[in-house]
Design a protein around this motif. Structure first.
Motif, short mmCIF file in Angstrom:
data_model
loop_
_atom_site.label_atom_id
_atom_site.label_comp_id
_atom_site.label_asym_id
_atom_site.label_seq_id
_atom_site.Cartn_x
_atom_site.Cartn_y
_atom_site.Cartn_z
N ARG A 43 0.85 -1.20 0.00
CA ARG A 43 0.00 0.00 0.00
C ARG A 43 0.89 1.25 0.00
N THR A 44 0.28 2.37 -0.36
CA THR A 44 1.00 3.65 -0.34
C THR A 44 1.20 4.10 1.11
N PRO A 45 2.39 4.58 1.47
CA PRO A 45 2.55 5.11 2.84
C PRO A 45 1.54 6.24 3.08
N ASP A 46 0.96 6.28 4.29
CA ASP A 46 -0.05 7.31 4.54
C ASP A 46 0.62 8.62 4.96
N ALA A 47 -0.22 9.66 5.12
CA ALA A 47 0.32 11.01 5.36
C ALA A 47 1.16 11.05 6.64
N ALA A 48 0.72 10.35 7.69
CA ALA A 48 1.47 10.39 8.96
C ALA A 48 2.81 9.68 8.79
N GLU A 49 2.81 8.59 8.06
CA GLU A 49 4.07 7.86 7.83
C GLU A 49 5.03 8.71 6.99
N ILE A 50 4.48 9.37 5.98
CA ILE A 50 5.32 10.22 5.13
C ILE A 50 5.93 11.36 5.96
N ALA A 51 5.10 11.96 6.81
CA ALA A 51 5.60 13.07 7.65
C ALA A 51 6.69 12.58 8.60
N MET A 52 6.52 11.36 9.11
CA MET A 52 7.51 10.80 10.04
C MET A 52 8.83 10.50 9.34
N LEU A 53 8.73 10.04 8.09
CA LEU A 53 9.94 9.61 7.37
C LEU A 53 10.62 10.75 6.63
N LEU A 54 9.90 11.87 6.48
CA LEU A 54 10.46 13.01 5.73
C LEU A 54 11.84 13.46 6.23
N PRO A 55 12.06 13.59 7.55
CA PRO A 55 13.39 14.05 7.99
C PRO A 55 14.52 13.14 7.50
N PHE A 56 14.23 11.86 7.38
CA PHE A 56 15.27 10.93 6.90
C PHE A 56 15.57 11.17 5.41
N VAL A 57 14.53 11.37 4.62
CA VAL A 57 14.76 11.61 3.17
C VAL A 57 15.49 12.94 3.00
N GLN A 58 15.06 13.93 3.76
CA GLN A 58 15.71 15.25 3.62
C GLN A 58 17.20 15.17 3.99
N ARG A 59 17.47 14.46 5.08
CA ARG A 59 18.89 14.33 5.49
C ARG A 59 19.67 13.51 4.46
N HIS A 60 18.98 12.52 3.89
CA HIS A 60 19.60 11.69 2.85
C HIS A 60 20.03 12.58 1.67
N ILE A 61 19.13 13.47 1.28
CA ILE A 61 19.44 14.38 0.16
C ILE A 61 20.60 15.31 0.55
N GLU A 62 20.53 15.85 1.76
CA GLU A 62 21.62 16.76 2.20
C GLU A 62 22.96 16.05 2.17
N LEU A 63 23.00 14.83 2.65
CA LEU A 63 24.29 14.13 2.75
C LEU A 63 24.78 13.65 1.38
N ALA A 64 23.87 13.21 0.51
CA ALA A 64 24.30 12.77 -0.83
C ALA A 64 24.64 13.99 -1.69
N ASP A 65 23.96 15.09 -1.43
CA ASP A 65 24.22 16.37 -2.09
C ASP A 65 24.28 16.28 -3.62
N PRO A 66 23.20 15.79 -4.25
CA PRO A 66 23.20 15.71 -5.72
C PRO A 66 23.01 17.10 -6.34
N ASP A 67 23.23 17.20 -7.65
CA ASP A 67 22.94 18.46 -8.35
C ASP A 67 21.44 18.56 -8.65
N VAL A 68 20.83 17.41 -8.91
CA VAL A 68 19.43 17.38 -9.34
C VAL A 68 18.70 16.22 -8.65
N ILE A 69 17.43 16.46 -8.30
CA ILE A 69 16.60 15.40 -7.68
C ILE A 69 15.49 15.03 -8.67
N VAL A 70 15.22 13.76 -8.79
CA VAL A 70 14.07 13.31 -9.60
C VAL A 70 13.11 12.57 -8.66
N MET A 71 11.85 13.03 -8.65
CA MET A 71 10.84 12.40 -7.77
C MET A 71 9.92 11.58 -8.65
N VAL A 72 9.92 10.26 -8.46
CA VAL A 72 9.07 9.43 -9.32
C VAL A 72 7.78 9.06 -8.59
#
Ligand code: URA
Length: 267
Positions: free
Chosen positions: A173-202
């Motif tokens: 199933r699709t993660p629900d809004a509360a799960e997405i909000a809980m996991l968002l800090p991890f994705v954001q930190r992941h992006i900060e640490l990988a530091d890409p030039d461009v992000i693609v959201m599929v």
């Protein structure tokens, strides 16, 4: 004589007390609280020693703010390896309970392009790597068409791949809004640490997490900003498998990605 109704009312009151834990006599003789004045009742109650057999009823535990805990944990990660460990040890997301593996990321972490998907499916959960099933194979072919690969050692031609959820949701199933909000800090930190030039959201889920918007048919192809970086919403490859006609738009988006990478390199 006590009436039937009084009997049942007294009995219900007694049962209620037993349920609340008042199931033990505290003194040898009963105390007539109606006879005692309010002044004398208070010191007498204070003098009753706590029963060693009955511990004090604990205060209810304060509600846990899982998103705040995730934010604090993510902020402690100084490297991608730290973050992988922090996420693997995070126990507040229900999705983790049903998952076999924590699926962190795959590809070249120095890549210029970082792809963010939704969540692992069955194959990814078993292998512990994102996008390894049919949708992942299509994603690899799409990227290859514009000269990008997760196996490239060269950051210029490489991609790095992760998901909003590191855990497979039950029945995919699709993660629900509360799960997405809980996991968002991890994705954001992941992006900060990988530091890409461009992000693609599929697909919708990374758009909901990172842009606060859904409606991929409307969003796709429109560049946005995520953490100060150019970010492109695209159709999810699983959607393309079900709707091959949408590959036209996906191809246009891939060409836009290629052009953006070229123009950023020059700048
Ligand atoms: N779909 C996703 O969004 N991510 C995966 O890793 C696999 C399928």
């Amino acid at each position: 004589m006590e009436s039937h109704a009084e009997y049942w009312a007294s009995r219900a009151a007694l049962e209620w007390q037993v349920e609340m834990g008042a199931d033990e006599a505290m003194l040898d003789a009963p105390v007539d609280r109606y006879a005692a004045s309010a002044d004398e009742a208070a010191p007498r109650a204070a003098a009753i020693p706590a029963s060693p057999s009955r511990p004090a009823i604990p205060e209810p535990a304060p509600a846990i703010d899982a998103a705040a805990m995730a934010r604090a944990a993510a902020a402690r990660a100084e490297t991608l390896d730290d973050l992988r460990q922090v996420i693997s040890g995070f126990e507040l997301c229900e999705l983790k309970r049903g998952a076999k593996n924590t699926v962190f990321g795959d590809g070249n972490a120095t890549a210029r392009v970082m792809i963010v998907g939704e969540a692992p499916g069955r194959d990814e959960d078993i292998e512990g790597r994102p996008f390894v099933g049919r949708a992942g194979q299509l994603l690899d072919r799409m990227l290859e068409a514009i000269g990008l690969s997760r196996t490239s050692p060269d950051a210029q031609n490489a991609v790095y791949i992760t998901n909003v959820s590191p855990w497979r949701p039950p029945s995919n199933r699709t993660p629900d809004a509360a799960e997405i909000a809980m996991l968002l800090p991890f994705v954001q930190r992941h992006i900060e640490l990988a530091d890409p030039d461009v992000i693609v959201m599929v697909g919708n889920t990374p758009c909901q997490a990172l842009l606060g918007q859904t409606g991929i048919t409307r969003l796709r192809g429109n560049w946005a900003q995520v953490l100060g970086k150019p970010a492109l919403p695209m159709f999810h490859p699983a959607y393309l498998l079900r709707n091959p006609a949408a590959k036209r738009e996906a191809w246009a988006d891939l060409l836009a990605l290629k052009a953006r990478l070229k123009s950023l390199k020059k700048a």
